[in-house]
Structure formats: C-alpha cells, structure tokens
Design an enzyme around this catalytic site. Structure first.
Site, mmCIF file in Angstrom:
data_model
loop_
_atom_site.group_PDB
_atom_site.id
_atom_site.type_symbol
_atom_site.label_atom_id
_atom_site.label_comp_id
_atom_site.label_asym_id
_atom_site.label_seq_id
_atom_site.Cartn_x
_atom_site.Cartn_y
_atom_site.Cartn_z
ATOM 1 C CG HIS A 188 3.720 -1.568 -1.076
ATOM 2 N ND1 HIS A 188 4.712 -2.111 -0.504
ATOM 3 C CD2 HIS A 188 2.615 -1.305 -0.945
ATOM 4 C CE1 HIS A 188 3.635 -1.079 0.910
ATOM 5 N NE2 HIS A 188 2.512 -0.732 0.651
ATOM 6 N NE ARG A 294 -1.738 -0.181 -1.736
ATOM 7 C CZ ARG A 294 -2.694 -0.722 -0.256
ATOM 8 N NH1 ARG A 294 -3.241 -1.229 -1.541
ATOM 9 N NH2 ARG A 294 -2.248 -1.498 0.174
ATOM 10 N NE ARG A 330 -0.891 4.897 0.986
ATOM 11 C CZ ARG A 330 -0.475 3.393 1.312
ATOM 12 N NH1 ARG A 330 -0.379 2.831 2.079
ATOM 13 N NH2 ARG A 330 0.163 3.053 0.069
ATOM 14 C CD GLU A 428 0.438 2.649 7.654
ATOM 15 O OE1 GLU A 428 0.363 1.400 6.563
ATOM 16 O OE2 GLU A 428 0.735 3.541 7.250
ATOM 17 C CG ASN A 451 -1.479 -4.906 4.090
ATOM 18 O OD1 ASN A 451 -2.367 -6.212 4.385
ATOM 19 N ND2 ASN A 451 -1.329 -3.785 3.221
ATOM 20 C CG ASP A 452 2.622 -0.970 7.229
ATOM 21 O OD1 ASP A 452 4.174 -1.642 6.518
ATOM 22 O OD2 ASP A 452 2.407 0.112 5.741
ATOM 23 N NE ARG A 462 3.342 -4.986 3.555
ATOM 24 C CZ ARG A 462 3.208 -3.686 3.229
ATOM 25 N NH1 ARG A 462 2.841 -2.990 4.416
ATOM 26 N NH2 ARG A 462 1.761 -3.593 2.184
ATOM 27 C CB CYS A 499 -7.650 0.541 3.970
ATOM 28 S SG CYS A 499 -6.372 0.842 4.478
HETATM 29 C C1 PEP Z 1 -1.544 -1.329 5.050
HETATM 30 O O1 PEP Z 1 -0.805 -0.712 5.739
HETATM 31 O O2 PEP Z 1 -2.201 -2.449 5.283
HETATM 32 C C2 PEP Z 1 -1.834 -0.499 3.878
HETATM 33 C C3 PEP Z 1 -3.032 -0.483 3.807
HETATM 34 O O3 PEP Z 1 -0.118 0.155 3.374
HETATM 35 P P1 PEP Z 1 0.561 -0.851 1.781
HETATM 36 O O4 PEP Z 1 0.014 -2.099 2.130
HETATM 37 O O5 PEP Z 1 0.029 0.147 1.083
HETATM 38 O O6 PEP Z 1 1.886 -0.300 2.678
HETATM 39 MG MG MG Z 2 0.685 0.652 5.138
#
Ligand code: PEP
Ligand code: MG
Length: 541
Positions: A188, A294, A330, A428, A451-452, A462, A499
């Site tokens: 993040h 976010r 979110r 996710e 990402n998650d 990650r 996203c």
């Molecule tokens: C993700 O997990 O892809 C996402 C958009 O949320 P974050 O990166 O804030 O966990």
């Molecule tokens: Mg996420």
C-alpha cells in the site's frame, strides 16, 4: 557520479535535491543533559498527552457500548500510571543525564523485558502493550505524527522504507520524487506513492543516508537513480524529461474522447484515489468515474478514528465534485500493512490473512456504523457506489447489508437526506470467486482487486520483497478467476470492473476487453495512456 539500480514504480524522470528520511525512532538523541528536570518534564507532558488521548478513546468506546475496547484503553491508561514504570524512566534520565526519548526507550524496554520472562502468560503478554506505549510516547516527544517534513523547497524523498501511513501523511506539495531502498510493487505504501503521480523507484539497493543533500536524478521509467550526476547524464535527462512532456502533451488530445476500440467496444475508464484531494487529478486526466476510493487513508492520517462528520465531508467532496460520474468508495481496509495504533489491534503472525478489512468492520461494528452513516449521508450529493473489501462468504456480505440497512433506518428516523446508491463486492479472495454466482445475486457490481487476488491465489505475501520473483499477477489461475468473475457477473446483470494494479497493465488490456470487462480503474496518470491503448485495439480481428 553513483548509479543506483532499482525498480521503477511510477514513470517519469526528475532532477532535484534528495532529503533522506529516517524514522525518528532510530534517531533518538541520547543526550547529555545537566537539566534532567527539564527532560523529565518533557516526558511527563508526553505521558499526559498520550494518557489523555487513551482516556478519550476509552470514553468513546464506552459510549458505543464497546466494553472490550474500553477495557483495553483503560488498561493502557493504568499502565502509563504505573509508579514502577515511571520511576524507571525518571531515575534513568536523572542519574544518567539522558534525554527524555532515551529514558523512555531504555525504561520501557527494560520493563517489557522483565515482564516478558514472567511465567504467567497474561502478564507476560503485556510486554507488547508496553512497547506500543513506548512508541506512542516517542511519537509524541518526537512529533512523528506530524509526518515527514523537510521544509518548503521541492525535494526528492529518500528512505530505507516507508509505511503506508508515512506516504499518507506526506506533504505532497514539496515531494517531487520518492526513492526507497526497500519496498514492493503492490504494497500500500507503493500504491499510494504511485498515486502521487511523481517518479518513484523502489528497491534501490545501494541507497543510503549519505545521499542526503545531494543532487539526484530519479528515473522512474527505468528504475535508475543517479547521485551527483555528471554533465552528460544531466544533459541526457533534460532530453528525456522534454520527451516525457511531449508525450504527456500528445495525450491531451484524448481528453473528452471515448474509451472505445476501433470496432466500437466501449469500456468505462475510471481512476483509483486514496484522498479526496485526488479528485482534481482525476478530472485533469479525464477519468469517467472513480473506480476505487481507498477510504483507508483517511484512517491512517490521524491519530484517532475520523468522526462521522469528518468522513462525511470527505466522501461528500468526492461524490459532489465528480457528479454525475460514478464514485466507488470502499469501506475501510485497514490492518495488515496499514496499522492504526488507535484501534489497538493485536500483533499478528500473518497480518495479511489476519484481522483486516471487513473483518475489522464486522468486529468493531460501532466504527463500521460511523463509516456507513457518513457514506449514506454523502449519497445525497452524487452518484455513490459502496464496495466491501475482502469478502469471503455470503454471510459476511449479508451482515454488511444488514448493518447498512440499520444505519439507513436510523438516518431516516433522524430525518437525514439520502440519495440512491449501489452496493458491490471486491473480488479479491479465491473464496469470493468460487461463490461469485451467489454473491452476484446480492449486489449490483463487482470490482476485481488483482493485488490481493494474486496474493491469496498464489499463497504469497505481497509485502515480502524476497518473493518478488514469484509474484505473478499474469498467472493463469488469476486470469481464469477474472474471467469467471466477469462471466458470472454478467449472468446476473452485475457490472464487473478491475481495480487492482493489473488493470493498468496495457499488455493485458486486450485480454480483459475480450473477456468483456465493463470498467477498468487505474491510477489517474494511467488513464490517458490506457485510453490510447484501448483506442488502438480492434477486437473484430
Ligand atoms: C487489490 O487488492 O487489488 C485492491 C485494489 O485493493 P488493495 O490494493 O487496496 O488491497
Ligand atoms: Mg485488496
């Protein structure tokens, strides 16, 4: 000239002076003070300030019938009043003629060590509480919560590592580039840094504090950093920066144009933001909506939970300024790498799969309701879509919807104006993919958090830089999950967007378009390049 090779996080190049930031905790001045009483008075003032803050949190928890929370805060207040602990710090400052900071560090850590070795697990666990309090008092003494500051001239920020909270608190008016010795592409802190729209390089392995004050070129496109660059390199980068400006200018012609392929397939092109002030950049880059706000970063910025009014004003600003374009907000996704001391979350072995996101919201319903009420109030001012993160079951989603309905009823009774809004789920977790048909019956839209989803599908943290070479968002399993989500969403009339960072990866745009994705949401700076990419595609071939 020193050339440092790292990884480019966000594109572009810049030249300027580097200021190297080190977390103040490691900069504690031991001191050698004759006036110990003045240092003790500083310690006392900091202790009182932290205590007062904790008492306020305890009161708020009590008012919200959160007995457990109130007990935790009150027990921390008691610890801060512990005579033995106070004497350890004060005696040390007095006898050794050291600074308040050093006294706190030594005093608190010694007491924590003593307690840790006691046989009673209930007491030994309190050593963590003492270390948490040590950090809070040090922050108060050093002023850490005020964020990173290096004056008002533009500078390149160098650091060993930055947390998401560090980046959230940056004064963006002055920072023109960021270089970190550590970091990972989808942490993040990195996502936030990328959102600043300035060149960023991570994993600059030979970066050190010795770069402080030096002239530096940061090349975020290639991932290079040049310290004390020679004339030839400066000349070369003058040229690179000129070409970058020309490229940015060439994209301006795409503003106001549709994001449509040559054969007429349109996609909604949205932007991700983390701060209400990012709306300006979103509009500047002509995104047709916000695909992910976010909201977490509102919670990282301050030392206490943002009030309903504060949140309402932030959400209202975004939906109102974007109106009539749609805005997906979110609900909070803190925990994991986004620590918020005021929630007093327990330390965890595996925070990414621990108490985070919707799990916190469904455990601390009092806090969740504050956010939902603020969101519902904001719905009167624009086109709002609320999305829940890290959902793994239909039961969780229904619980969220019930709490939302409860908040709505409260507001109706209070006579508060609300507008219509839509509800969605972040896809996710692999679990959410496998129950995506059931989830689709409950919501209006999905947004895939790649990402998650990558992290959990590949069982891979990650945040861990050592795993970088295994972190593969292009893995067939992840791509298949995206396809399953889009197909299921469409079977049930749900819009499906992406996203996560993969949405901005132009090597995947054609694949996503062929899958039928409805929305792509990316960093504001990627909006126009992505529009260009979509407009070059011809899916009929
Ligand atoms: C993700 O997990 O892809 C996402 C958009 O949320 P974050 O990166 O804030 O966990
Ligand atoms: Mg996420």
């Amino acid at each position: 000239m020193l050339k440092i090779e790292g990884k480019g996080l966000s594109q572009g190049a810049v030249i300027g002076k580097m200021r190297f930031y080190m977390a103040p905790v490691y900069e504690i001045d031991e001191g050698d003070y004759d006036d110990s009483e003045a240092e003790i008075a500083r310690f006392e003032a900091a202790r009182e300030a932290v205590k007062e803050h904790l008492m306020m949190l305890a009161e708020a928890a009590e008012a919200a019938s959160d007995k457990e929370g109130a007990t935790v805060f009150n027990s921390h207040v008691d610890l801060l009043d512990d005579h033995g602990l106070i004497m350890r710090v004060e005696d040390f400052i007095r006898e050794m003629k050291k600074s308040a900071e050093f006294g706190v560090k030594v005093g608190f850590e010694n007491v924590a060590d003593d307690i840790r070795s006691l046989p009673d697990p209930y007491i030994s666990q309190r050593s963590d509480d003492i270390l948490e309090l040590e950090r809070e008092i040090l922050e108060e003494l050093i002023g850490l919560s005020k964020g990173i500051r290096f004056g008002n001239d533009p500078y390149i920020l160098g650091a060993y590592d930055l947390t998401a909270a560090d980046v959230a608190r940056l004064d963006r008016r002055h920072v023109i580039a960021i270089v970190m010795k550590e970091g990972n592409m989808t942490t993040h802190a990195s996502i936030l840094a990328k959102g600043l729209g300035i060149p960023c390089v991570i994993r600059a392995e030979t970066l050190s504090a010795a770069c402080d004050g030096k002239e530096v070129i940061v090349d975020g496109t290639e991932g290079f950093v040049f310290v004390d660059p020679d004339e030839e390199t400066v000349k070369k980068y003058d040229d690179v920066m000129r070409k970058d400006r020309e490229f940015a200018d060439s994209l301006i012609r795409l503003k106001g144009k549709m994001t449509v392929t040559k054969d007429g397939r349109e996609v909604r092109l949205y932007a991700n933001i983390s701060n209400p002030y990012d709306v300006e950049t979103v509009l500047e880059n002509d995104a047709t909506g916000i695909g992910l706000f976010r909201s977490d970063f509102l919670f990282l910025k301050d030392r206490e939970y943002p009030s309903e009014e504060e949140q309402f004003l932030a959400y209202r600003k975004v939906v109102e300024e974007m109106k009539p374009r749609s805005v997906i907000i979110r609900t909070v996704d803190i925990g994991s790498d986004k620590s918020v001391p005021y929630l007093q979350l327990p330390k965890e072995e595996n925070p990414a799969i621990g108490m985070r996101a919707i799990r916190i919201s469904l455990t601390r319903v009092d806090f969740f309701k504050v956010q939902l009420r603020a969101l519902l109030r904001a719905s009167a001012y624009g086109n709002l879509r609320i999305i829940f993160p890290m959902i793994t079951s239909v039961a969780e989603l229904r619980e969220c919807k019930d709490i939302l309905a409860e908040c709505e009823l409260e507001l109706v009774k209070e006579g508060v104006r609300m507008g219509s809004y839509k509800i969605g789920v972040m896809i996710e977790t692999p679990a959410s993919v496998f129950i995506v048909d059931q989830l689709a019956e409950e919501v209006d839209f999905f947004s895939v958090g790649t990402n998650d989803l990558t992290q959990f599908t590949l069982a891979l943290d990650r945040e861990n830089p050592a795993l970088d070479k295994f972190y593969d968002p292009h893995h067939p399993a992840v791509i298949e999950e995206i396809r399953m989500t889009i197909e299921a969403g469409h079977r049930h009339g749900c819009l499906v967007g992406i996203c996560g960072e993969l949405a901005g990866d132009t090597s995947m745009t054609e694949t996503f378009m062929r899958m039928g994705v409805d929305e792509l949401s990316v960093n504001p700076q990627f909006v126009l390049p992505l529009r260009q990419k979509v407009r070059e595609l011809d899916l009929s071939k």
